[in-house]
Scaffold this active site. Structure first.
Site, PDB file in Angstrom:
ATOM      1  N   SER A  19       0.841  -1.202   0.000  1.00 27.13           N
ATOM      2  CA  SER A  19       0.000   0.000   0.000  1.00 27.13           C
ATOM      3  C   SER A  19       0.872   1.245   0.000  1.00 27.13           C
ATOM      4  CB  SER A  19      -0.903   0.009   1.238  1.00 27.13           C
ATOM      5  OG  SER A  19      -1.815  -1.049   1.167  1.00 27.13           O
ATOM      6  N   ALA A  20       1.825   1.329   0.929  1.00 24.15           N
ATOM      7  CA  ALA A  20       2.660   2.525   1.029  1.00 24.15           C
ATOM      8  C   ALA A  20       3.737   2.550  -0.053  1.00 24.15           C
ATOM      9  CB  ALA A  20       3.307   2.585   2.415  1.00 24.15           C
ATOM     10  N   GLU A  40      10.071  -5.769  -4.317  1.00 25.15           N
ATOM     11  CA  GLU A  40       8.896  -6.477  -3.788  1.00 25.15           C
ATOM     12  C   GLU A  40       9.163  -7.984  -3.789  1.00 25.15           C
ATOM     13  OE1 GLU A  40       5.955  -6.017  -2.245  1.00 25.15           O
ATOM     14  OE2 GLU A  40       5.656  -8.181  -2.436  1.00 25.15           O
ATOM     15  N   ALA A  41       8.924  -8.609  -2.635  1.00 22.68           N
ATOM     16  CA  ALA A  41       9.162 -10.049  -2.522  1.00 22.68           C
ATOM     17  C   ALA A  41       8.125 -10.867  -3.293  1.00 22.68           C
ATOM     18  CB  ALA A  41       9.131 -10.456  -1.051  1.00 22.68           C
ATOM     19  N   HIS A 488      -5.227  -5.941  10.554  1.00 20.24           N
ATOM     20  CA  HIS A 488      -4.822  -4.534  10.576  1.00 20.24           C
ATOM     21  C   HIS A 488      -3.638  -4.339  11.531  1.00 20.24           C
ATOM     22  CE1 HIS A 488      -9.348  -3.389   9.734  1.00 20.24           C
ATOM     23  NE2 HIS A 488      -8.737  -3.864   8.658  1.00 20.24           N
TER      24      HIS A 488
HETATM   25  C1  LIG Z   1      -6.973 -10.036   4.201  1.00 18.85           C
HETATM   26  C2  LIG Z   1      -6.866  -8.564   4.512  1.00 18.85           C
HETATM   27  C3  LIG Z   1      -8.012  -7.772   4.469  1.00 18.85           C
HETATM   28  C4  LIG Z   1      -7.930  -6.401   4.745  1.00 18.85           C
HETATM   29  N1  LIG Z   1      -9.029  -5.617   4.542  1.00 18.85           N
HETATM   30  C5  LIG Z   1      -8.887  -4.261   4.590  1.00 18.85           C
HETATM   31  C6  LIG Z   1      -9.925  -3.413   4.144  1.00 18.85           C
HETATM   32  O1  LIG Z   1     -10.972  -3.850   3.663  1.00 18.85           O
HETATM   33  N2  LIG Z   1      -9.739  -2.072   4.227  1.00 18.85           N
HETATM   34  C7  LIG Z   1      -8.587  -1.529   4.735  1.00 18.85           C
HETATM   35  O2  LIG Z   1      -8.501  -0.308   4.833  1.00 18.85           O
HETATM   36  N3  LIG Z   1      -7.575  -2.326   5.144  1.00 18.85           N
HETATM   37  C8  LIG Z   1      -7.671  -3.666   5.042  1.00 18.85           C
HETATM   38  N4  LIG Z   1      -6.613  -4.469   5.361  1.00 18.85           N
HETATM   39  C9  LIG Z   1      -5.392  -3.834   5.903  1.00 18.85           C
HETATM   40  C10 LIG Z   1      -4.603  -3.023   4.858  1.00 18.85           C
HETATM   41  O3  LIG Z   1      -4.598  -3.680   3.625  1.00 18.85           O
HETATM   42  C11 LIG Z   1      -3.184  -2.808   5.401  1.00 18.85           C
HETATM   43  O4  LIG Z   1      -3.258  -2.029   6.586  1.00 18.85           O
HETATM   44  C12 LIG Z   1      -2.269  -2.078   4.434  1.00 18.85           C
HETATM   45  O5  LIG Z   1      -2.216  -2.737   3.196  1.00 18.85           O
HETATM   46  C13 LIG Z   1      -0.863  -1.985   5.030  1.00 18.85           C
HETATM   47  O6  LIG Z   1      -0.007  -1.365   4.106  1.00 18.85           O
HETATM   48  P1  LIG Z   1       1.568  -1.401   4.268  1.00 18.85           P
HETATM   49  O7  LIG Z   1       2.120  -0.595   3.155  1.00 18.85           O
HETATM   50  O8  LIG Z   1       1.923  -1.040   5.660  1.00 18.85           O
HETATM   51  O9  LIG Z   1       1.976  -2.935   4.102  1.00 18.85           O
HETATM   52  P2  LIG Z   1       1.659  -3.948   2.916  1.00 18.85           P
HETATM   53  O10 LIG Z   1       0.593  -3.423   2.027  1.00 18.85           O
HETATM   54  O11 LIG Z   1       1.489  -5.270   3.537  1.00 18.85           O
HETATM   55  O12 LIG Z   1       2.987  -3.919   2.041  1.00 18.85           O
HETATM   56  C14 LIG Z   1       4.196  -4.513   2.421  1.00 18.85           C
HETATM   57  C15 LIG Z   1       4.838  -5.108   1.176  1.00 18.85           C
HETATM   58  O13 LIG Z   1       6.192  -5.432   1.467  1.00 18.85           O
HETATM   59  C16 LIG Z   1       6.500  -6.698   0.903  1.00 18.85           C
HETATM   60  N5  LIG Z   1       7.609  -7.258   1.698  1.00 18.85           N
HETATM   61  C17 LIG Z   1       7.565  -7.696   2.974  1.00 18.85           C
HETATM   62  N6  LIG Z   1       8.783  -8.125   3.345  1.00 18.85           N
HETATM   63  C18 LIG Z   1       9.600  -7.938   2.290  1.00 18.85           C
HETATM   64  C19 LIG Z   1      10.985  -8.183   2.061  1.00 18.85           C
HETATM   65  N7  LIG Z   1      11.790  -8.706   3.021  1.00 18.85           N
HETATM   66  N8  LIG Z   1      11.504  -7.892   0.842  1.00 18.85           N
HETATM   67  C20 LIG Z   1      10.727  -7.363  -0.133  1.00 18.85           C
HETATM   68  N9  LIG Z   1       9.406  -7.111   0.027  1.00 18.85           N
HETATM   69  C21 LIG Z   1       8.852  -7.387   1.233  1.00 18.85           C
HETATM   70  C22 LIG Z   1       5.202  -7.462   1.015  1.00 18.85           C
HETATM   71  O14 LIG Z   1       5.163  -8.553   0.121  1.00 18.85           O
HETATM   72  C23 LIG Z   1       4.158  -6.394   0.712  1.00 18.85           C
HETATM   73  O15 LIG Z   1       3.854  -6.317  -0.656  1.00 18.85           O
HETATM   74  C24 LIG Z   1      -6.671  -5.834   5.111  1.00 18.85           C
HETATM   75  C25 LIG Z   1      -5.526  -6.631   5.150  1.00 18.85           C
HETATM   76  C26 LIG Z   1      -5.617  -7.984   4.841  1.00 18.85           C
HETATM   77  C27 LIG Z   1      -4.351  -8.807   4.848  1.00 18.85           C
END
Ligand SMILES: Cc1cc2nc3c(=O)[nH]c(=O)nc-3n(C[C@H](O)[C@H](O)[C@H](O)COP(=O)(O)OP(=O)(O)OC[C@H]3O[C@@H](n4cnc5c(N)ncnc54)[C@H](O)[C@@H]3O)c2cc1C
Length: 563
Positions: A19-20, A40-41, A488
């Protein structure tokens, strides 16, 4: 640590295309000159189950990290994986698409507690900048942003009844919980564009990918940040079994999500010193806060059998095929159905609109899978494994009351120094007795909605928890076997101005130069609602911080001008 060969050099290296990360990649490469790499992994997001909303229940574990969590003593020792997207777009590619900003009070509290600059008025321009709200112009809603947001495109009489009964009983009527105030009951807003999922991979990254200064490496696992003389200079990565080093001349930005970012920090020597030493990792900076403060929204479930035909009959394979044409032509119908069709935010009368619980409503009944206890026997408890949810065959509804500001905190640490090993996560969803009480009251208030007409006349049976659950003790017993994670996770690299905070209010990691964290890990506390939109707004604001575009008192107009 053996030093891998240097394979490339960029200005910014972003770890994690979720997401971020996708927001950052698009914004930081917009100059056309800064060289940006996104690592991205996971793989690409071309699966129709990812793109089509009704496919969400068929997204396989191939796109999920399936983080194992230690047995939860507060729920009778249940073990459940923590779902987390492993694919470009991360959580935004696999989540339930609910678009919820959170409550003004949440962000104001962050700022008061030391996350200076992250109050709602400062974040608002970034919420606005991230979205195009398709339901017409409204104050404080976006019109030109990448993520398309619309009110749920499937209307069902039982959802209408839930909203009407809710507004007559436990909640206020409020058609836009992302507008002036959050509390109230409404149809859900979802990040969909003409019915298709609008993830950050599709909305932000895809249009930026033709830029020559942006590179994206999929199927590439970051092992650690390379720190030299107190400064992050690159990232060690593995692709197809080969380990190399990529250099970053300006910054390394961790955006791997709240369950992965702290692990990467620790593997890089940034974390609680005794834990690092135990695994033979050289300590760069002793930061006790890394991996602590883990928070999650606990939710429970109410299941009702109803006398009106629900989507249980439409979301079968044959139903989806039947509705496929409507979806292809108009982006409507059951195929565009997200999991949740209506949302209610409950605030106590004296709280000035600050919500303390949320209830999410689906016009179809689904059940999780029975859990196995520690000895492996089926013990009658349910789990909510996102890959094993089952639609009921008869007409029914599912409602999820959820506590927005739980007291319990978990933590994560390294299992070993091997970058392929998933972390050791401890989190008791009902570890704090106050959360049991809050969830019980949230469930009771939600139950009142079903006892109010017109919904009352449609309900033939409360299947779960069932009429026999009435006393506080009954509820406590029910909740200990029927409370689930919302997926979350936040807070494991908390931002703040105190010494224990992992990142400062500019999201810079304390004790190391040229390194930031930009993802859900930095949230000091959970916002009131699903966490995707707030994560995206954090990344939007971070992209301005990184480019030096946020000054004291940045205004709405400044943020729009800096696209
Ligand atoms: C099943 C599910 C349902 C959800 N439903 C909702 C919803 O309806 N509405 C809502 O607002 N939120 C929802 N959420 C929560 C929301 O999606 C998350 O809060 C948000 O995506 C977090 O964003 P982020 O950027 O912090 O992490 P993420 O989006 O998880 O991104 C992290 C990325 O880093 C990658 N990564 C991790 N480790 C490594 C590494 N060592 N090397 C390379 N890449 C790596 C991962 O593969 C991933 O793509 C849901 C989450 C899930 C799992």
């Amino acid at each position: 640590v053996t030093t891998a060969a240097i394979s490339a050099e960029y200005d910014y290296v972003i770890v994690g295309g979720g997401s971020a990360g996708c927001v950052l990649a698009a914004r930081l490469s917009a100059s056309g000159s800064d060289r940006v790499l996104l690592i991205e992994a996971g793989s690409h997001d071309r699966s129709p189950f990812i793109r089509v909303p009704a496919g969400v229940k068929s997204i396989t574990s191939r796109y999920d990290w399936c983080y194992p969590v230690e047995a939860d003593a507060s729920r009778g020792g249940v073990t459940e994986n923590w779902a987390s997207g492993k694919v470009i777009g991360g959580g935004s590619s696999v989540n339930a698409m609910l678009w919820v900003r959170g409550n003004r009070a949440d962000f104001d509290r962050w700022a008061q507690d030391g996350a200076i600059g992250w109050d709602y008025e400062n974040l608002l321009p970034y919420f606005v900048r991230s979205e195009t709200f398709e339901d017409g112009a409204r104050p404080r809603r976006g019109r030109g942003g990448p993520i398309h947001v619309s009110t749920v495109r499937v209307r069902h009489a039982v959802t209408d009844a839930f909203i009407t009964s809710g507004a007559k009983s436990a909640f206020a009527a409020n058609p836009d919980y992302n507008g002036d105030r959050q509390d109230g009951i409404a149809y859900s807003q979802v990040n969909q564009h003409r019915g298709w999922r609008s993830s950050t991979a599709r909305a932000y990254l895809a249009p930026a990918r033709r830029r020559r200064n942006l590179q994206v490496r999929l199927n590439t696992l970051a092992h650690r940040v390379v720190v030299e003389h107190g400064q992050a200079v690159g990232v060690e990565v593995e692709h197809n079994g080969a380990v190399t080093q990529i250099r970053a001349t300006r910054e390394v930005i961790l955006a791997a999500g709240a369950l992965a970012t702290p692990r990467l920090l620790m593997l890089s020597g940034i974390g609680p010193a005794p834990d690092l030493r135990r695994h033979g990792i050289e300590v760069v900076t002793d930061r006790t806060g890394v991996g602590s403060n883990l928070q999650e929204h606990p939710l429970t479930v109410l299941l009702h059998r109803v006398n009106i035909r629900t989507l249980n009959r439409e979301l079968t394979l044959s139903g989806v095929l039947k509705h496929g044409v409507d979806f292809a032509v108009r982006g409507r119908g059951a195929v565009s159905s997200p999991a949740v069709h209506a949302i209610a935010f409950g605030a106590s009368p004296q709280a000035d609109g600050a919500s303390w619980f949320q209830a999410m409503f689906s016009p179809f009944g689904v059940v999780g899978k029975p859990s196995a206890n520690k000895s492996g026997d089926d013990d009658g408890r349910m789990t909510h494994d996102v890959h094993a949810m089952k639609l009921l065959e008869h007409s029914s509804t599912t409602t999820y009351p959820c506590v927005l500001h739980p007291h319990t905190r978990g933590s994560l640490t390294l299992r070993s120094a091997d970058p392929a090993d998933l972390p050791l996560i401890s989190h008791e969803l009902l570890g704090d007795p106050r959360d049991v009480e809050l969830l019980r009251e949230a469930a009771r208030l939600t139950r009142v909605v079903f006892d109010t007409d017109p919904l009352r006349s449609m309900v033939t049976e409360e299947m779960s928890p069932g009429a026999k659950v009435q006393s506080d003790t009954d509820w406590a017993t029910y909740l200990r076997s029927h409370t689930f994670r919302s997926n979350h996770p936040v807070g494991t690299a908390r931002m703040g101005s105190d010494d224990d905070a992992v990142v400062d209010p500019d999201l810079k990691v304390r004790g190391v130069d040229h390194l930031r964290v930009v993802d859900a890990s930095v949230m000091p506390t959970l916002p009131s609602g699903n966490t995707n939109a707030a994560t995206i707004a954090i990344a939007e604001r971070a992209s301005d911080l990184i480019r030096g575009r946020v000054g004291v008192g940045a205004t709405h107009t400044d943020a729009n001008a800096s696209r």
